[in-house]
Motif scaffolding. Sequence first.
Motif, mmCIF file in Angstrom:
data_model
loop_
_atom_site.group_PDB
_atom_site.id
_atom_site.type_symbol
_atom_site.label_atom_id
_atom_site.label_comp_id
_atom_site.label_asym_id
_atom_site.label_seq_id
_atom_site.Cartn_x
_atom_site.Cartn_y
_atom_site.Cartn_z
ATOM 1 N N ALA A 188 0.831 -1.209 0.000
ATOM 2 C CA ALA A 188 0.000 0.000 0.000
ATOM 3 C C ALA A 188 0.861 1.254 0.000
ATOM 4 C CB ALA A 188 -0.939 -0.008 1.204
ATOM 5 N N VAL A 189 1.935 1.243 0.784
ATOM 6 C CA VAL A 189 2.846 2.391 0.817
ATOM 7 C C VAL A 189 3.491 2.592 -0.548
ATOM 8 C CG1 VAL A 189 4.949 3.336 1.857
ATOM 9 C CG2 VAL A 189 3.292 2.111 3.290
ATOM 10 N N PHE A 190 3.955 1.504 -1.141
ATOM 11 C CA PHE A 190 4.604 1.580 -2.451
ATOM 12 C C PHE A 190 3.633 2.063 -3.517
ATOM 13 C CE2 PHE A 190 5.773 -0.228 -6.556
ATOM 14 C CZ PHE A 190 7.112 0.146 -6.655
ATOM 15 N N ALA A 191 2.399 1.552 -3.493
ATOM 16 C CA ALA A 191 1.425 1.894 -4.522
ATOM 17 C C ALA A 191 1.085 3.377 -4.502
ATOM 18 C CB ALA A 191 0.157 1.061 -4.339
ATOM 19 N N ALA A 192 0.770 3.898 -3.317
ATOM 20 C CA ALA A 192 0.317 5.293 -3.221
ATOM 21 C C ALA A 192 1.449 6.285 -3.388
ATOM 22 C CB ALA A 192 -0.388 5.515 -1.889
ATOM 23 N N ALA A 247 10.563 13.741 5.211
ATOM 24 C CA ALA A 247 11.403 13.000 4.269
ATOM 25 C C ALA A 247 12.766 13.652 4.115
ATOM 26 C CB ALA A 247 10.709 12.894 2.916
ATOM 27 N N ILE A 248 13.253 14.290 5.187
ATOM 28 C CA ILE A 248 14.541 14.965 5.166
ATOM 29 C C ILE A 248 15.647 13.997 4.737
ATOM 30 C CG2 ILE A 248 14.926 14.498 7.614
ATOM 31 C CD1 ILE A 248 16.400 17.152 7.813
ATOM 32 N N PRO A 256 18.115 11.310 6.671
ATOM 33 C CA PRO A 256 17.231 11.306 7.830
ATOM 34 C C PRO A 256 18.012 11.155 9.117
ATOM 35 C CG PRO A 256 17.251 9.150 6.805
ATOM 36 C CD PRO A 256 18.085 10.045 5.932
ATOM 37 N N PRO A 257 17.452 11.604 10.248
ATOM 38 C CA PRO A 257 18.133 11.415 11.523
ATOM 39 C C PRO A 257 18.110 9.951 11.932
ATOM 40 C CG PRO A 257 15.950 12.322 11.875
ATOM 41 C CD PRO A 257 16.169 12.295 10.391
ATOM 42 N N GLY A 258 19.229 9.433 12.349
ATOM 43 C CA GLY A 258 19.276 8.088 12.918
ATOM 44 C C GLY A 258 19.132 6.947 11.932
ATOM 45 N N GLY A 259 19.395 7.157 10.650
ATOM 46 C CA GLY A 259 19.343 6.042 9.721
ATOM 47 C C GLY A 259 18.439 6.292 8.535
ATOM 48 N N ALA A 260 17.934 5.208 7.950
ATOM 49 C CA ALA A 260 17.189 5.295 6.693
ATOM 50 C C ALA A 260 15.816 5.928 6.858
ATOM 51 C CB ALA A 260 17.033 3.891 6.088
ATOM 52 N N GLY A 261 15.238 5.851 8.057
ATOM 53 C CA GLY A 261 13.907 6.414 8.256
ATOM 54 C C GLY A 261 12.818 5.387 8.005
ATOM 55 N N ASN A 262 11.556 5.780 8.190
ATOM 56 C CA ASN A 262 10.454 4.833 8.023
ATOM 57 C C ASN A 262 10.032 4.708 6.567
ATOM 58 O OD1 ASN A 262 8.775 7.035 7.415
ATOM 59 N ND2 ASN A 262 8.092 7.245 9.529
ATOM 60 N N ARG A 263 9.076 3.831 6.331
ATOM 61 C CA ARG A 263 8.664 3.532 4.951
ATOM 62 C C ARG A 263 8.103 4.772 4.255
ATOM 63 N NH1 ARG A 263 4.392 -1.059 5.628
ATOM 64 N NH2 ARG A 263 3.782 0.348 7.318
ATOM 65 N N TYR A 264 7.332 5.550 4.984
ATOM 66 C CA TYR A 264 6.743 6.767 4.415
ATOM 67 C C TYR A 264 7.826 7.720 3.935
ATOM 68 C CZ TYR A 264 4.530 11.399 4.530
ATOM 69 O OH TYR A 264 4.108 12.660 4.225
ATOM 70 N N VAL A 274 11.021 7.156 3.324
ATOM 71 C CA VAL A 274 11.832 6.584 2.246
ATOM 72 C C VAL A 274 11.102 6.691 0.907
ATOM 73 C CG1 VAL A 274 12.796 4.432 1.343
ATOM 74 C CG2 VAL A 274 13.139 5.039 3.745
ATOM 75 N N SER A 275 9.808 6.378 0.907
ATOM 76 C CA SER A 275 9.050 6.436 -0.348
ATOM 77 C C SER A 275 8.953 7.865 -0.870
ATOM 78 C CB SER A 275 7.654 5.848 -0.146
ATOM 79 O OG SER A 275 6.891 6.606 0.775
ATOM 80 N N LYS A 276 8.815 8.835 0.029
ATOM 81 C CA LYS A 276 8.759 10.237 -0.385
ATOM 82 C C LYS A 276 10.091 10.679 -0.991
ATOM 83 C CE LYS A 276 4.620 11.796 0.611
ATOM 84 N NZ LYS A 276 3.750 12.398 -0.416
ATOM 85 N N ARG A 277 11.179 10.277 -0.383
ATOM 86 C CA ARG A 277 12.502 10.642 -0.936
ATOM 87 C C ARG A 277 12.724 9.998 -2.302
ATOM 88 N NH1 ARG A 277 14.184 9.632 4.373
ATOM 89 N NH2 ARG A 277 15.246 7.712 3.785
ATOM 90 N N CYS A 278 12.279 8.748 -2.441
ATOM 91 C CA CYS A 278 12.447 8.061 -3.730
ATOM 92 C C CYS A 278 11.659 8.760 -4.832
ATOM 93 C CB CYS A 278 11.997 6.608 -3.601
ATOM 94 S SG CYS A 278 13.118 5.552 -2.662
#
Length: 299
Positions: free
Chosen positions: A80-84, A112-113, A116-124, A126-130
Motif C-alpha cells: 500500500a505504501v509503495f502503490a500510493a 522525508a529529510i 534522515p536522523p538516525g538512519g534510513a527512516g520509516n517507509r513513508y 523513504v518512499s517520499k525521498r524516492c
Amino acid sequence: MKLLLTGGTGFLGRRLLPRLSAAGHAVTLLLRRAPARAPEVDWRVWQPGAAQPPFSAGEGFAGVVHLATCYGRAADSDAAVFAANLALPAALLAALGAQGGGVFVNADSYYAIDPPPGGAGNRYAVSKRCLRDWGRTLAAAHEGLRFVNLRLEHVYGAGDDHAKFVNWLARELLAGPPRIALSAGTQQRDFIYVDDAAAAFACVLAQAGQLPAGASEFGVGRGEALPLHRLVQCLHRLAGSRSELAFGALAPRAGEIAHSVADCGALKQLGWAADIDLEEGLRRVLAHERAAAGEVDSR
C-alpha cells in the motif's frame, strides 16, 4: 489548465479543489474507488498496476497535482505504501512525459529529510525521498516536463484525522482528563494551517508558466520554528483546559527530527503568503472539535 488531482477527497485536497475550480482550472479527480455519491467534478478510478495508464496523450492534461499518500502506519502494508507513494505518481509522471510534457506538482514532507536522523527512516519517508529523486530524474530526461516539489512542513487544521497530534490533543483537552502524558516537546516544528498550504499549491499552478524547466522545489510553512511544548500550552490556554500537561512523561519517538522550518522565500516571490497565524488556526481546530462534540463555542 486541465489538471488531474490525486488525493482530492483528502484533508488537503478538500481545501485545494475549490480553489482550483474557482481559478478556472478544469479538474479531474483520480480516485482509488468509485465515490458513494458523484462529486461536482469529473472523476475516474485507477489503481497502480492497472493495465491501462492513468491517461493518454490525447486527453490533454497539462498538469498533475499529487496529494494522495499512505503514511505507512501499522495497518498499512508495504504494498500500500509503495502503490500510493511511488507506483501511482511514477505512472503519472511517465504519462506526462510520454505526451510531451506538463507540470507535476508533488506534495512532499519535511519528514522525508535527506539524510534522515538516525538512519534510513520509516517507509513513508523513504518512499517520499524516492519519488522526489525519480521526479527530478524524469524532469531532466523529458523536455517540457516540470517536476515541482512542495516540501510541506507540519500541516494542521480543523477536520483532520484524530490520529494527527494537534487534533488528538484538542479533543483530549476538551474532554478534560486530569492528566495528559506528553513527551518533553522540545522538537521544533513549522506549523502551517491547511488553507494556507492549499493556497501554496494554487499559487504555484497559477505561476506554472513562469517556473524553470526541469525540477524545482518550494518550502511550504510559515518560516517559523516553534517548540512543540509551546503549541501545546497555547492550545491548552485556548481550550480553557485544567488538565495537567505532563511534559516528559513519554519518551521521544525514535528518529524524531529535532528541528524543521521552511525556507519560504521562493514561494513568497511567486506571490504567496500565509494568512492564518497559530492562535487563529488552533481556535478553528477547537471550534470544529466542539461542534463535533455538540458543544457551543462561546469563545
